[in-house]
Each structure stands twice: as C-alpha cells, then as structure tokens.
Design an enzyme around this catalytic site. Structure first.
Site, PDB file in Angstrom:
ATOM      1  CD  GLU A  62     -23.062  25.033   5.144  1.00 24.01           C
ATOM      2  OE1 GLU A  62     -23.852  25.084   4.993  1.00 24.01           O
ATOM      3  OE2 GLU A  62     -21.400  25.050   5.779  1.00 24.01           O
ATOM      4  CG  HIS A  65     -24.701  20.176  -5.163  1.00 26.23           C
ATOM      5  ND1 HIS A  65     -22.994  20.753  -5.497  1.00 26.23           N
ATOM      6  CD2 HIS A  65     -23.923  21.201  -4.405  1.00 26.23           C
ATOM      7  CE1 HIS A  65     -22.447  21.786  -4.658  1.00 26.23           C
ATOM      8  NE2 HIS A  65     -23.231  22.004  -3.978  1.00 26.23           N
TER       9      HIS A  65
END
Length: 425
Positions: free
Chosen positions: A148, A217
């Site tokens: 990322e 998450h």
C-alpha cells in the site's frame, strides 16, 4: 511484523459475491518479498507499476494540451447537481454504481487510471473494477503487489504531474500502511507549494466494520481522515450517492478519501434518470435530507443512514416525526443543513459506527452547541460504536455497533418518551 522479515505471508479474508449474487466467505493468501535497510521497510515493486508513469509522465513531465483541455473540462460547474433527483427509473446496486462511475470517468478523461491490489486480472476484490482491464488495458488498470505504501506513493507522484489516479485499498484498514502518503504527501502539498501543486487523487475502498473480520479489519476511518486539512472525505450511502460522489471526487483538483461500505455493495437502490447521465455528479460538502420531519433530527452516514431511516419508520408509529440527514460528506461538513434542521426540530441524535471519542458525532455536537444551542430542547444524543476493539464473536460484535433499536431509544429519550439512561444506571 518485524522490519527484518524476509518473506511476509498473511491471510486476507473477504466477502466475495458469487456469480449468482450470493455472498460467500473466501480466503486469499498473499506473499511478498521484502528487504530492510537501516530499519526502513521497502517493498519490491514489479515493473508493470512503473509503465503508466514512464509513458504518461516521464516523457512530458505534465499534461499535454489535450490533457489540459480534458482537465479543464473536469472542473466545469455542474449546475444540474443541485437539482432534486426524485424521478427513479431503475434499480442499481452500489457496486454497479461505482463501476459505472469509474468506467464513464475513464472514458471521458485519459488521465484517469486505477491502481491497487487485484483491480485488474481479478476484476477487483469486490468486483468494483469489473471489466475495466479489458476495456482500458494494463496501463490504466494497474495491478500491484501488496504494498500500500508503494502504490499510494506512486499515485501521489502521478497526481503531481497531472494524472488522476484512483487508488483502491482492499480495505481502508490497510490504508494505515500508506497513511504518510495520504496525509503528508497528498493532503499538504497544495498548501506547502503555495497553491502551485494540485493533487487530484482519489483513495477509495471499503471502510468500517463488515462481519466477522475482527478488530484489525473493522475500523471506521471517517474521524481519522476527517480531521486532516487538505483532504476531502466522502461517505456514500445509496447508489445515486456512489455514482454522483465518485464522479465528483475524480473530477476534483484536491485529494479525496472515498469511504465505501462493504455490506452496501450488493444493496440495490432506485436511481433517477438524471443520475444515469454521464455528466451527473453531486456537490461535495452538501448533505441530503433523506426524510423530512419536525420532532427530532437524526444525522448518519454510509450504512447507518439505512438504520436511521428504519428507526424513523418505527418512531413514526409512536407519533415521533424524525428528520434523517444523510451527511454524504464528512469533510467539508454541511454544518448549515444540520443546524437548520436542529433549529426546526430542537433535538438531535447523531449515529456512526466509529469510536465515540473524537468522533464525527462529537464534531456535529460541537457545531450545534456553538451555532444553535439556544434552539435545543434536550441534550444531544450520540450513538456510536463501543469504545473497544471490535470483538470477533458474532454476538459481541453486534453489541459493539449501533443497532436500529439503539437509535429508537435515543430518539425517545430526546423526546422525553422514555426513562432517561441516568435513572436506570
């Protein structure tokens, strides 16, 4: 995860729609080689990630005359965006709304490209980018390794040179790996360059809790990114929101964080004829009154808008007429619409899935106290996620996030239709 890991393998679990439209749980295993120099983590980035930079930026160092013309067209005022879109003509899922918005913006502007994990060959982890690779090719739909920080940084650099990257995070929880580029590179460059550098980039992906994916998450990043000057933060609820706001985000000259919700992707909403037009977009920073009312104001965003609307239906049966505001934009926040509603209803309930401390509801409460305190007939009620990491167990997970009944109880308290919480503590 240490800095000196030679091979990092981890498992990402996600809900993936089957061809029949059902959701099934699958697991994807990823591996990536890493190396460490002076305790700084670097990721090996494959050659395909650099193709678009070499071809579109390295040669010209900026926009071509055609690209500049397209750039100016993207900034045109959209007067029609302020109209009322009420003539629903068809149903569309949020997934298809996002996909069509990307497709149309890529067709209209060759400077727009998509980059992220599995956006190409796999058609997107949630099929938002389905069909785009075949239509626009690997130079504009760029598959990346699991890095990322790497592809977010490349995207910011491309935006410096006039391209319009749409960076997909498989979930915004993984944007933590790239947050330096989002905040220090994208959000601050226009100010630090005295307005000489625009950063027209969109960071998009699912945000907030899904189901059974645990604490790492399940976070809502609305308050995180909403506190940063230089960013615009959008939170669509319906299909019309998704189409109009994503188009506005891509056309905007500044960095936009676009927070979607995984559990809304498969939801269908009515879409007006106007919203299906390729020129359609919604104004950034303008909330929408989803339901008009006179007794209490309920503000919400993303999935919680649906919860608020269902709560309003229940409250109506008890004689409480609730006004529901879909924020659509967290930064800038439409304080005028919120305060105007509170001055009419004299009561306020804020709803969000994020943590309560320093949350979106806290900011809304502060705004109302500053601008409309004299109009309040009851304390503001804040409904938010529990102040704990998200539990994995399904029963505890449900207790950790707002439910429809929580909104109903809060609204009744504000309208003095039930015993106050303090009296039962």
């Amino acid at each position: 995860m240490g800095h000196h890991t030679n091979l990092l393998s981890y498992r990402r679990r996600l809900f993936q729609p089957s061809p029949a439209g059902d959701r099934k749980l699958i697991s994807i295993y990823h591996s990536r080689p890493l190396f460490s120099v002076n305790s700084n983590l670097f990721c090996l980035i494959d050659e395909s990630m650099w193709g678009i930079i070499r071809q579109n930026v390295g040669v010209t160092g900026g926009l071509s005359s055609q690209g500049l013309g397209n750039h100016m067209m993207r900034l045109r005022p959209v007067a029609s965006a302020m109209r009322s879109y009420s003539s629903a003509t068809k149903e569309m899922t949020v997934r298809d709304a996002l996909n069509s918005a990307l497709d149309e913006e890529m067709a209209a502007d060759p400077n727009v490209f998509v980059m992220g994990e599995e956006v190409g060959e796999y058609q997107g982890a949630y099929k938002i980018t389905k069909g785009l690779l075949d239509k626009y090719g690997p130079e504009r739909v760029v598959d990346t390794p699991i890095t990322e920080a790497g592809f977010a940084g490349i995207g910011v650099g491309a935006a410096y040179h006039g391209l319009r990257p749409v960076i997909e995070f498989m979930t915004f929880n993984f944007s933590m790996q790239a947050i330096d580029h989002v905040i220090n590179s994208a959000a601050k460059s226009n100010y630090m360059s005295a307005g000489q550098i625009n950063v027209p980039i969109v960071f998009r992906g699912p945000n907030g809790p899904a189901a059974g994916v645990g604490a790492q998450h399940s976070q809502c990043y609305g308050a995180w990114y909403g506190s940063v000057p230089g960013l615009k933060v959008l939170v669509p609820y319906s299909s019309e929101d998704a189409r109009g706001l994503l188009k506005a985000a891509i056309r905007d000259p500044d960095p936009v964080v676009f927070l979607e919700n995984e559990l809304l992707y498969g939801e269908s909403f009515p879409v007006s004829a106007e919203a299906l037009d390729s020129s359609f977009c919604l104004p950034i920073g303008k909330a929408k009154i989803e339901r008009e009312g006179k007794d209490i104001t309920i503000t919400a965003f993303s999935k919680m808008v649906g919860y608020a609307l269902k709560a309003a239906e229940i409250l109506e049966k008890d004689g409480i007429n609730a006004e529901v505001i879909n924020l659509r934009s967290i930064r800038p926040l439409d304080r005028a619409t919120i305060n105007a509603s509170v001055r009419k209803t004299n009561r306020l309930v804020t709803v969000e899935e994020g943590f309560p401390q320093h949350g979106i509801g806290a900011e809304i409460c502060a705004s109302v106290v500053e601008d409309s305190f004299g109009y309040l007939d009851a304390p503001v009620e804040r409904i938010a996620g529990a102040d704990v990491p998200t539990p994995y167990a399904a029963n505890l997970e449900r207790m950790a996030f707002p439910q429809i009944e929580d909104i109903v109880r809060a609204a009744k308290r504000a309208c003095y239709r039930s015993v106050p919480m303090s009296a039962t503590a």
